[in-house]
Design a protein around this motif. Structure first.
Motif, short mmCIF file in Angstrom:
data_model
loop_
_atom_site.label_atom_id
_atom_site.label_comp_id
_atom_site.label_asym_id
_atom_site.label_seq_id
_atom_site.Cartn_x
_atom_site.Cartn_y
_atom_site.Cartn_z
N ILE A 91 8.07 5.16 -13.70
CA ILE A 91 8.44 6.53 -14.07
C ILE A 91 7.19 7.35 -14.34
CG2 ILE A 91 9.54 7.94 -15.87
CD1 ILE A 91 11.61 5.65 -16.16
N LEU A 92 6.24 6.78 -15.06
CA LEU A 92 5.00 7.51 -15.35
C LEU A 92 4.20 7.76 -14.07
CD1 LEU A 92 3.86 5.70 -18.62
CD2 LEU A 92 4.89 7.97 -18.40
N GLY A 93 4.25 6.82 -13.12
CA GLY A 93 3.57 7.01 -11.84
C GLY A 93 4.16 8.15 -11.05
N GLU A 94 5.48 8.32 -11.12
CA GLU A 94 6.12 9.44 -10.43
C GLU A 94 5.79 10.78 -11.06
OE1 GLU A 94 10.27 8.55 -10.46
OE2 GLU A 94 10.03 6.75 -9.25
N LEU A 95 5.56 10.77 -12.37
CA LEU A 95 5.26 12.01 -13.09
C LEU A 95 3.80 12.44 -12.94
CD1 LEU A 95 7.17 11.37 -16.43
CD2 LEU A 95 7.88 12.81 -14.54
N ALA A 96 2.93 11.51 -12.55
CA ALA A 96 1.51 11.83 -12.44
C ALA A 96 1.29 12.82 -11.30
CB ALA A 96 0.71 10.55 -12.18
N PRO A 97 0.39 13.78 -11.52
CA PRO A 97 0.13 14.74 -10.45
C PRO A 97 -0.60 14.09 -9.28
CG PRO A 97 -1.38 15.08 -12.27
CD PRO A 97 -0.40 14.03 -12.70
N ARG A 98 -0.26 14.51 -8.11
CA ARG A 98 -0.91 14.01 -6.90
C ARG A 98 -2.10 14.92 -6.58
NH1 ARG A 98 1.39 9.67 -7.67
NH2 ARG A 98 3.49 9.30 -6.92
N LEU A 99 -3.26 14.46 -6.88
CA LEU A 99 -4.46 15.26 -6.67
C LEU A 99 -5.05 14.97 -5.30
CD1 LEU A 99 -6.09 14.79 -10.17
CD2 LEU A 99 -4.78 16.74 -9.35
N PRO A 100 -5.68 15.97 -4.69
CA PRO A 100 -6.30 15.72 -3.39
C PRO A 100 -7.50 14.79 -3.53
CG PRO A 100 -6.70 17.98 -4.13
CD PRO A 100 -5.79 17.35 -5.13
N SER A 101 -7.80 14.07 -2.46
CA SER A 101 -8.94 13.16 -2.45
C SER A 101 -9.93 13.59 -1.38
CB SER A 101 -8.48 11.72 -2.21
OG SER A 101 -7.85 11.62 -0.96
N TYR A 102 -11.18 13.21 -1.57
CA TYR A 102 -12.26 13.58 -0.67
C TYR A 102 -12.12 12.85 0.66
CZ TYR A 102 -16.99 13.55 1.25
OH TYR A 102 -18.06 13.66 2.07
N HIS A 103 -12.36 13.59 1.75
CA HIS A 103 -12.38 12.97 3.08
C HIS A 103 -13.76 13.11 3.72
CE1 HIS A 103 -11.69 12.75 7.48
NE2 HIS A 103 -10.97 11.71 7.12
N ASN A 135 -1.36 13.99 0.14
CA ASN A 135 -0.04 13.57 0.64
C ASN A 135 -0.05 13.41 2.16
OD1 ASN A 135 0.86 13.75 -2.00
ND2 ASN A 135 1.61 15.83 -1.73
N GLU A 136 -1.03 12.73 2.68
CA GLU A 136 -1.20 12.45 4.10
C GLU A 136 -1.46 13.70 4.95
OE1 GLU A 136 1.99 10.03 5.52
OE2 GLU A 136 1.84 8.65 3.84
N ASP A 137 -1.71 14.83 4.32
CA ASP A 137 -2.08 16.06 5.01
C ASP A 137 -3.55 16.33 4.75
OD1 ASP A 137 0.55 16.46 5.80
OD2 ASP A 137 1.03 17.66 4.03
N GLN A 138 -4.23 16.83 5.78
CA GLN A 138 -5.63 17.19 5.60
C GLN A 138 -5.75 18.70 5.42
OE1 GLN A 138 -8.45 15.83 8.41
NE2 GLN A 138 -8.57 13.81 7.49
#
Length: 177
Positions: A91-103, A135-138
């Motif tokens: 549940i806590l993992g679902e609530l965590a914000p999805r931040l962009p990562s460096y490519h 989220n798999e988008d660049q």
């Protein structure tokens, strides 16, 4: 009472606050609604923090032993934690914000040497194109700055990295895991 409060705490994590459920539990247990709400909030906090840190049974027992509860109550809380820690973590993992990562990063140095009005000027600019995965988008962000600001930013980042090597920060990071 612990089972009822534990059920309410888990429901609060899953669906959010439920004042009607707290009122029903207060009538059932013959105590005040505020007492039930505070108990649910405290139990929710205990379970979420323990699940975040994935503390062991012994550490959990040591943590709640300080509270001065009876052995039977401590066992009930331990069992509630052990039965639900994986679900709470999900549940806590679902609530965590999805931040962009460096490519990747592309950069370019532009220098303006002269213009119509000023024959001799040097105006440098660093242009960076930062590619991010989210989220798999660049996505790409274009940033532009002068070299002095870029050097200041680099110094600040190096200072922050240096601070991460201090004993105080190491202790904090160790406890966050």
């Amino acid at each position: 009472a612990v089972g009822e409060l534990g059920r309410l705490a888990l429901e609060q994590l899953r669906r959010g606050a439920a004042p009607r459920a707290c009122e029903a539990a207060a009538r059932k247990l013959n105590i005040g609604v505020d007492t039930v709400q505070h108990g649910v909030e405290g139990l929710t906090y205990l379970l979420t923090e323990s699940s975040k840190l994935m503390i062991s049974e012994i550490d959990f027992q040591d943590s709640i032993h300080v509270l001065g509860f009876s052995d039977e109550l401590n066992k009930s809380l331990l069992q509630l934690y052990l039965d639900n820690r994986k679900e709470i973590r999900s549940i806590l993992g679902e609530l965590a914000p999805r931040l962009p990562s460096y490519h990747s990063l592309e950069w370019r140095l532009d220098v303006q040497l002269a213009s119509r009005s000023l024959r001799q000027q040097i105006k440098p600019a660093v242009t960076m194109k930062l590619h991010l995965n989210q989220n798999e988008d660049q996505t790409a962000q274009v940033l532009q700055t002068d070299p002095a600001t870029l050097l200041h930013l680099i110094q600040q980042l190096e200072q922050a990295l240096g601070e991460m090597k201090t004993n105080h920060c190491r202790r904090i990071v160790r406890n966050m895991k």
